[in-house]
Design an enzyme around this catalytic site. Sequence first.
Site, PDB file in Angstrom:
ATOM      1  N   GLY A  18     -38.226  67.310 160.834  1.00  0.00           N
ATOM      2  CA  GLY A  18     -39.497  67.206 160.855  1.00  0.00           C
ATOM      3  C   GLY A  18     -39.740  67.991 159.647  1.00  0.00           C
ATOM      4  O   GLY A  18     -39.313  68.083 158.437  1.00  0.00           O
ATOM      5  N   SER A  19     -41.104  68.448 159.659  1.00  0.00           N
ATOM      6  CA  SER A  19     -41.943  68.850 158.508  1.00  0.00           C
ATOM      7  C   SER A  19     -41.036  70.316 158.185  1.00  0.00           C
ATOM      8  O   SER A  19     -40.542  70.839 159.005  1.00  0.00           O
ATOM      9  CB  SER A  19     -43.323  69.194 158.738  1.00  0.00           C
ATOM     10  OG  SER A  19     -43.407  69.825 159.811  1.00  0.00           O
ATOM     11  N   GLY A  38     -39.318  73.584 160.519  1.00  0.00           N
ATOM     12  CA  GLY A  38     -38.029  74.542 159.937  1.00  0.00           C
ATOM     13  C   GLY A  38     -38.429  76.040 160.075  1.00  0.00           C
ATOM     14  O   GLY A  38     -37.296  76.582 160.660  1.00  0.00           O
ATOM     15  N   GLU A  53     -32.961  68.989 158.990  1.00  0.00           N
ATOM     16  CA  GLU A  53     -33.727  67.874 158.002  1.00  0.00           C
ATOM     17  C   GLU A  53     -35.096  68.093 158.034  1.00  0.00           C
ATOM     18  O   GLU A  53     -35.840  67.097 158.643  1.00  0.00           O
ATOM     19  CB  GLU A  53     -32.865  66.601 158.503  1.00  0.00           C
ATOM     20  CG  GLU A  53     -31.637  66.611 158.709  1.00  0.00           C
ATOM     21  CD  GLU A  53     -30.787  66.433 157.485  1.00  0.00           C
ATOM     22  OE1 GLU A  53     -31.483  66.231 156.390  1.00  0.00           O
ATOM     23  OE2 GLU A  53     -29.478  66.331 157.552  1.00  0.00           O
ATOM     24  N   CYS A  89     -38.692  60.672 154.728  1.00  0.00           N
ATOM     25  CA  CYS A  89     -38.482  61.725 154.156  1.00  0.00           C
ATOM     26  C   CYS A  89     -37.975  61.741 152.494  1.00  0.00           C
ATOM     27  O   CYS A  89     -38.197  62.450 151.819  1.00  0.00           O
ATOM     28  CB  CYS A  89     -37.417  62.704 154.901  1.00  0.00           C
ATOM     29  SG  CYS A  89     -35.905  61.461 155.137  1.00  0.00           S
TER      30      CYS A  89
HETATM   31  P1  NAD Z   1     -43.282  67.178 162.860  1.00  0.00           P
HETATM   32  O1  NAD Z   1     -42.834  68.200 162.116  1.00  0.00           O
HETATM   33  O2  NAD Z   1     -44.702  66.932 163.066  1.00  0.00           O
HETATM   34  O3  NAD Z   1     -42.420  66.747 164.291  1.00  0.00           O
HETATM   35  C1  NAD Z   1     -41.220  66.609 164.145  1.00  0.00           C
HETATM   36  C2  NAD Z   1     -40.739  66.950 165.474  1.00  0.00           C
HETATM   37  O4  NAD Z   1     -40.609  68.462 165.810  1.00  0.00           O
HETATM   38  C3  NAD Z   1     -41.308  66.215 166.679  1.00  0.00           C
HETATM   39  O5  NAD Z   1     -40.615  65.967 167.604  1.00  0.00           O
HETATM   40  C4  NAD Z   1     -42.293  67.659 167.244  1.00  0.00           C
HETATM   41  O6  NAD Z   1     -42.762  67.201 168.688  1.00  0.00           O
HETATM   42  C5  NAD Z   1     -41.540  68.613 166.836  1.00  0.00           C
HETATM   43  N1  NAD Z   1     -42.015  69.914 166.923  1.00  0.00           N
HETATM   44  C6  NAD Z   1     -43.360  70.161 166.302  1.00  0.00           C
HETATM   45  N2  NAD Z   1     -43.772  71.657 166.678  1.00  0.00           N
HETATM   46  C7  NAD Z   1     -42.691  72.140 167.187  1.00  0.00           C
HETATM   47  C8  NAD Z   1     -42.426  73.553 167.770  1.00  0.00           C
HETATM   48  N3  NAD Z   1     -43.241  74.223 167.657  1.00  0.00           N
HETATM   49  N4  NAD Z   1     -41.010  73.764 168.335  1.00  0.00           N
HETATM   50  C9  NAD Z   1     -40.285  72.711 168.619  1.00  0.00           C
HETATM   51  N5  NAD Z   1     -40.577  71.203 168.167  1.00  0.00           N
HETATM   52  C10 NAD Z   1     -41.711  71.023 167.440  1.00  0.00           C
HETATM   53  O7  NAD Z   1     -42.805  65.645 161.799  1.00  0.00           O
HETATM   54  P2  NAD Z   1     -43.106  64.319 161.808  1.00  0.00           P
HETATM   55  O8  NAD Z   1     -44.594  63.967 161.399  1.00  0.00           O
HETATM   56  O9  NAD Z   1     -42.617  63.839 163.202  1.00  0.00           O
HETATM   57  O10 NAD Z   1     -42.212  63.374 160.835  1.00  0.00           O
HETATM   58  C11 NAD Z   1     -42.467  63.696 159.384  1.00  0.00           C
HETATM   59  C12 NAD Z   1     -41.671  64.826 158.694  1.00  0.00           C
HETATM   60  O11 NAD Z   1     -40.408  64.756 159.062  1.00  0.00           O
HETATM   61  C13 NAD Z   1     -41.762  64.680 157.338  1.00  0.00           C
HETATM   62  O12 NAD Z   1     -42.069  66.050 156.644  1.00  0.00           O
HETATM   63  C14 NAD Z   1     -40.521  64.398 156.730  1.00  0.00           C
HETATM   64  O13 NAD Z   1     -40.329  64.631 155.469  1.00  0.00           O
HETATM   65  C15 NAD Z   1     -39.425  64.854 157.638  1.00  0.00           C
HETATM   66  N6  NAD Z   1     -38.436  64.124 158.014  1.00  0.00           N
HETATM   67  C16 NAD Z   1     -37.133  64.665 157.468  1.00  0.00           C
HETATM   68  C17 NAD Z   1     -35.849  63.934 157.117  1.00  0.00           C
HETATM   69  C18 NAD Z   1     -34.811  64.521 156.893  1.00  0.00           C
HETATM   70  O14 NAD Z   1     -33.747  64.001 157.070  1.00  0.00           O
HETATM   71  N7  NAD Z   1     -34.739  65.651 155.819  1.00  0.00           N
HETATM   72  C19 NAD Z   1     -35.967  62.813 158.121  1.00  0.00           C
HETATM   73  C20 NAD Z   1     -37.143  62.236 158.669  1.00  0.00           C
HETATM   74  C21 NAD Z   1     -38.312  63.199 158.607  1.00  0.00           C
END
Ligand code: NAD
Length: 509
Positions: free
Chosen positions: A243-244, A248, A265, A299
């Site tokens: 995720g974002s 992390g 990731e 990503c």
């Molecule tokens: P996001 O961060 O909004 O959400 C990702 C996941 O995290 C979701 O399942 C969400 O419910 C969960 N989440 C959010 N807040 C949380 C918390 N407080 N505790 C636990 N879980 C929580 O990301 P998104 O909009 O779904 O995806 C896009 C992002 O993901 C972009 O930044 C993209 O670059 C990144 N991404 C990275 C990779 C990689 O391999 N580096 C791959 C795919 C996506």
Amino acid sequence: MRGEAILARFGIAPGATVSGVAYGGRFAAAGGAVTETYDPTTGALLARVTGASKDDYDKAASAARDAFLRWRAAPAPVRGEFVRRLGEAFRARKEDLAQLISLENGKILTEGRGEIQEVIDICDLAVGQSRQLFGRVIVSERREHRVLEQWHPMGVLGIISAFNFPAAVPGWGWALALVCGDTILWKPSSLTPLVSIACQQIFHDVTNGTEAEGVFALVVGEGRTVGQTMLDDRRVPLIQATGSCDLGERVTAALGKRGGKSILELGGNNAVVVLADADLDLALPSVVFGSVGTAGQRCTSTRRLLLERSIAPRFVERLQKAYATVQIGDPLDERTLMGPLISKQAVADYTAGLTEIRRQGGKLVAGGNALEKGGGYFVEPAIVRSTKDMPIVAEEIFAPILHVIEVGSLEEAIEVNNAVPQGLSSGIFTNDLRKADTWISAVGSDCGMANVNAGTSGAEIGGAFGGEKMTGGGRQSGSDAWKGYMRRQTNTVNYGSAAVLAQGVKFDV
Ligand code: NAD
């Protein structure tokens, strides 16, 4: 209704409410918050998914833990056999799943197929890996001693996944973790819960009635509730979080408190460099795929294009022409190259991002509009002329916006590439061998992936995938990424009859 037939293949009626909680080999009656999931192409409701309550989460986590206590004892090649069957099941359902991904996530069908192919590929890789979970034998400094290094299963792997790869990226974890002897507790994105339910159905088909029954558990729910509960749960020693960069930070903070491990990731801000000596015919399609593919929601999407000054006008002109030919529309239509963004919010972020870019001095040279297309979340892919000192260039805007920045030399290109907080993917186009090798040397790109005459998107399964700095440092998929899913144990074995201490220490009693 559009997509009715696709949903029916997974037993989901349009607008119905389905359970997003499964453990012990079956779906459970869930009692948590209800998530509505929409078709981004039309804005229509696809279904409602009941997520995990605190109690549901607890049961699912305990079931995954119980399954682990059995699963860890199965020989790794036996575990690999289940992953082989899993890969076969995904092969058989590839088209159904690809269409469901296109429907719920909005990526074009060929990319949906590619995503399921990636799941199949990692299963194939993991099957072989199941016979190669090698440790080492280390020579001992002590007489009649041996030192070993072994890899053992970790426990329950918690997977928190992003919407943009609803199957492939969690799939890297499923396949490797299972052969490593871990079990899985998966919290998917609330934007793509139906894809996770469909995958869970396939898991049940493959594992039920076997010793692998219950190795997969699913807990749909919001990040701040279900996700956070998982982060704080000591039954889950390892979290794979995608995720974002903000996510992390939360993961690191929560796991730091309880000694949990993570594979992170996170966000990218990927640059392609095109030097004056490059083959521009090669660079052009790579840049267009990198920036427009998956509507800029990878990503690894190309977000910054660093052009050597002398070729910049010519290359931008070609890019504008190529952008004008991109067919935007229904991702299920084979002619479409760019589908919708995931949500209304994503469209708002795109528009706000462009407003801020212009405020900071960026000049729009292509696209820039949200599109009225039958209620869907469509936008035009945008190109902006930016400068390296605009603060917004350092941010990941998760939409098809490409910053074009001019640079004067390879050295400046490397400096600009490395100047952002993220460090996922990068690419250079050049025909100069020295420059190419400098790019991938210790003084070159600081990203986890640095390519030559290839763009930022579209990695293969065999290489370790992941990025540095705020991208989190995690590695998934190929190479030795499996080690991230296991715990390392060092064993000293004394096969003699004297109690000898290391470093020559004497302690005679
Ligand atoms: P996001 O961060 O909004 O959400 C990702 C996941 O995290 C979701 O399942 C969400 O419910 C969960 N989440 C959010 N807040 C949380 C918390 N407080 N505790 C636990 N879980 C929580 O990301 P998104 O909009 O779904 O995806 C896009 C992002 O993901 C972009 O930044 C993209 O670059 C990144 N991404 C990275 C990779 C990689 O391999 N580096 C791959 C795919 C996506």
